[in-house]
Design a protein around this motif. Structure first.
Motif, mmCIF file in Angstrom:
data_model
loop_
_atom_site.group_PDB
_atom_site.id
_atom_site.type_symbol
_atom_site.label_atom_id
_atom_site.label_comp_id
_atom_site.label_asym_id
_atom_site.label_seq_id
_atom_site.Cartn_x
_atom_site.Cartn_y
_atom_site.Cartn_z
ATOM 1 N N SER A 124 -14.739 -97.058 29.630
ATOM 2 C CA SER A 124 -15.466 -97.379 30.659
ATOM 3 C C SER A 124 -16.442 -95.907 31.004
ATOM 4 C CB SER A 124 -14.767 -97.698 31.678
ATOM 5 O OG SER A 124 -13.991 -96.635 32.028
ATOM 6 N N GLY A 125 -16.130 -94.881 30.203
ATOM 7 C CA GLY A 125 -16.895 -93.761 30.794
ATOM 8 C C GLY A 125 -16.633 -92.497 29.714
ATOM 9 N N PHE A 166 -20.003 -83.577 15.897
ATOM 10 C CA PHE A 166 -18.503 -83.714 15.509
ATOM 11 C C PHE A 166 -18.000 -84.679 16.182
ATOM 12 C CE2 PHE A 166 -14.343 -82.474 15.241
ATOM 13 C CZ PHE A 166 -13.930 -82.824 14.069
ATOM 14 N N TRP A 167 -18.081 -84.115 17.847
ATOM 15 C CA TRP A 167 -17.383 -84.740 18.772
ATOM 16 C C TRP A 167 -17.803 -86.307 19.027
ATOM 17 C CZ3 TRP A 167 -13.182 -83.871 21.119
ATOM 18 C CH2 TRP A 167 -12.854 -84.434 22.350
ATOM 19 N N ARG A 168 -19.084 -86.653 18.702
ATOM 20 C CA ARG A 168 -19.556 -88.040 18.785
ATOM 21 C C ARG A 168 -19.277 -88.542 17.582
ATOM 22 N NH1 ARG A 168 -25.289 -89.577 21.181
ATOM 23 N NH2 ARG A 168 -25.342 -91.568 20.330
ATOM 24 N N CYS A 169 -18.940 -88.203 16.606
ATOM 25 C CA CYS A 169 -18.355 -89.106 15.134
ATOM 26 C C CYS A 169 -16.980 -89.276 15.651
ATOM 27 C CB CYS A 169 -18.978 -88.127 14.074
ATOM 28 S SG CYS A 169 -20.415 -87.995 13.607
ATOM 29 N N PHE A 170 -16.297 -88.689 16.208
ATOM 30 C CA PHE A 170 -14.784 -88.831 15.880
ATOM 31 C C PHE A 170 -14.245 -89.283 17.436
ATOM 32 C CE2 PHE A 170 -15.630 -86.210 12.497
ATOM 33 C CZ PHE A 170 -15.188 -86.965 11.387
ATOM 34 N N ASN A 171 -15.222 -89.356 18.229
ATOM 35 C CA ASN A 171 -14.734 -89.822 19.797
ATOM 36 C C ASN A 171 -15.780 -91.021 20.238
ATOM 37 O OD1 ASN A 171 -13.570 -89.669 21.976
ATOM 38 N ND2 ASN A 171 -14.724 -87.941 22.929
ATOM 39 N N PRO A 172 -15.049 -92.335 20.215
ATOM 40 C CA PRO A 172 -16.019 -93.345 20.628
ATOM 41 C C PRO A 172 -16.858 -93.250 21.908
ATOM 42 C CG PRO A 172 -13.573 -93.825 21.015
ATOM 43 C CD PRO A 172 -13.595 -92.384 20.345
ATOM 44 N N ARG A 173 -18.142 -93.928 21.801
ATOM 45 C CA ARG A 173 -18.872 -93.945 22.917
ATOM 46 C C ARG A 173 -18.300 -94.965 23.722
ATOM 47 N NH1 ARG A 173 -24.452 -94.829 21.342
ATOM 48 N NH2 ARG A 173 -24.896 -94.727 23.590
ATOM 49 N N PRO A 174 -18.576 -94.906 25.141
ATOM 50 C CA PRO A 174 -18.199 -95.946 26.044
ATOM 51 C C PRO A 174 -18.855 -97.226 25.901
ATOM 52 C CG PRO A 174 -18.407 -93.949 27.258
ATOM 53 C CD PRO A 174 -18.879 -93.386 25.924
ATOM 54 N N GLY A 175 -18.548 -98.351 26.290
ATOM 55 C CA GLY A 175 -18.715 -99.520 25.944
ATOM 56 C C GLY A 175 -20.393 -99.750 26.877
ATOM 57 N N GLN A 176 -21.086 -100.501 26.348
ATOM 58 C CA GLN A 176 -22.413 -100.845 26.888
ATOM 59 C C GLN A 176 -22.176 -101.585 28.247
ATOM 60 O OE1 GLN A 176 -25.032 -99.213 25.859
ATOM 61 N NE2 GLN A 176 -24.373 -98.879 23.884
ATOM 62 N N LEU A 177 -23.011 -101.084 29.444
ATOM 63 C CA LEU A 177 -22.939 -101.815 30.551
ATOM 64 C C LEU A 177 -23.538 -103.255 30.494
ATOM 65 C CD1 LEU A 177 -23.780 -98.953 32.858
ATOM 66 C CD2 LEU A 177 -21.649 -99.595 32.546
ATOM 67 N N PRO A 178 -23.040 -104.357 31.103
ATOM 68 C CA PRO A 178 -23.419 -105.497 30.871
ATOM 69 C C PRO A 178 -24.912 -105.799 31.352
ATOM 70 C CG PRO A 178 -22.001 -105.489 32.786
ATOM 71 C CD PRO A 178 -21.930 -103.970 32.141
ATOM 72 N N ASN A 179 -25.485 -105.113 32.409
ATOM 73 C CA ASN A 179 -26.861 -105.305 32.640
ATOM 74 C C ASN A 179 -28.106 -104.759 31.702
ATOM 75 O OD1 ASN A 179 -25.994 -102.787 33.612
ATOM 76 N ND2 ASN A 179 -28.046 -102.627 34.811
ATOM 77 N N LEU A 230 -22.205 -88.051 34.718
ATOM 78 C CA LEU A 230 -22.151 -87.086 35.637
ATOM 79 C C LEU A 230 -20.262 -86.837 35.859
ATOM 80 C CD1 LEU A 230 -24.913 -87.754 38.360
ATOM 81 C CD2 LEU A 230 -24.572 -85.880 36.512
ATOM 82 N N GLY A 231 -19.609 -87.825 35.334
ATOM 83 C CA GLY A 231 -18.158 -87.852 35.584
ATOM 84 C C GLY A 231 -17.926 -88.657 36.801
ATOM 85 N N LEU A 232 -18.790 -89.290 37.553
ATOM 86 C CA LEU A 232 -18.342 -89.965 38.820
ATOM 87 C C LEU A 232 -17.455 -91.494 38.574
ATOM 88 C CD1 LEU A 232 -21.753 -89.234 40.539
ATOM 89 C CD2 LEU A 232 -19.609 -88.074 40.881
ATOM 90 N N ARG A 233 -17.045 -91.830 39.674
ATOM 91 C CA ARG A 233 -16.290 -93.013 39.504
ATOM 92 C C ARG A 233 -17.359 -94.233 39.532
ATOM 93 N NH1 ARG A 233 -10.924 -93.479 42.929
ATOM 94 N NH2 ARG A 233 -10.088 -93.670 40.963
#
Length: 194
Positions: free
Chosen positions: A8-9, A68-81, A179-182
């Motif tokens: 989610s983030g 390197f971080w991007r290759c080994f750390n999954p990206r958050p899922g896409q937002l539905p909109n 931004l690391g916000l909720r």
């Protein structure tokens, strides 16, 4: 906030690397545009390029760490909109930004080492000149460096406009995640429960 990305983030490391690269690129662009107009008698004539080169080398290291971080750390899922064209455009812009940032760093290295002299990294050690003596190396690499930087600034502006569009028009969590916000959905569901 967690160190790693979640579904989610973004995590703290990805967020810190993103903003570190963004601020460094803006700072280097301002410094680079300012220093090319310095006269020989300016007190900054030698120190401005020293700082530009040193920070540029540091940016190269941060870019490698980010990849390197991007290759080994999954990206958050896409937002539905998010629409397909938005996802494709975002992927294209991100890819071009990474590519051009590496072009800028490599061309900057070729400018600085054209005469066979290495580059001092903040005075701690020297990065040796490995490729020198190419025809008009400094001039050609300088043109590539300049135009790649202009393209990066344009793409960064497009990237920022996209984030603002998602935040203010679509009212989704695209910018909030970086931004690391909720999440807005989490905030609204908590308000409904209260």
């Amino acid at each position: 906030m967690q160190w790693k990305n979640t579904r989610s983030g973004y995590g703290l490391v990805a967020i810190a690397l993103h903003w570190l690269v963004a601020l460094t690129v803006i700072g280097l662009a301002i410094l680079g545009l300012w220093m090319v107009d310095l006269s020989y008698y300016s007190p900054w004539y030698r120190s401005a390029p020293f700082w530009h080169r040193s920070v540029g080398l540091a940016l190269f290291a941060v870019l490698l760490l980010r990849m390197f971080w991007r290759c080994f750390n999954p990206r958050p899922g896409q937002l539905p909109n998010h629409r397909r064209w938005e996802l494709n455009l975002a992927a294209l812009v991100h890819g071009l930004l990474y590519f051009l940032l590496f072009v800028i760093v490599i061309s900057g290295y070729l400018i600085s080492t054209a005469t066979g002299q290495g580059i001092s990294f903040f005075g701690w050690f020297e990065v040796p000149a490995t490729l020198t003596g190419l025809p008009a190396q400094a001039d050609r690499a300088g043109a590539v460096h300049y135009w790649a930087a202009i393209l990066v600034l344009g793409l960064a502006a497009l990237h920022a406009l996209g984030a603002l569009k998602h935040h203010f028009i679509d009212r989704d969590d695209t910018l909030r995640r970086m931004l690391g916000l909720r999440s807005r959905q989490l905030n609204s569901s908590k308000e409904k429960q209260a």
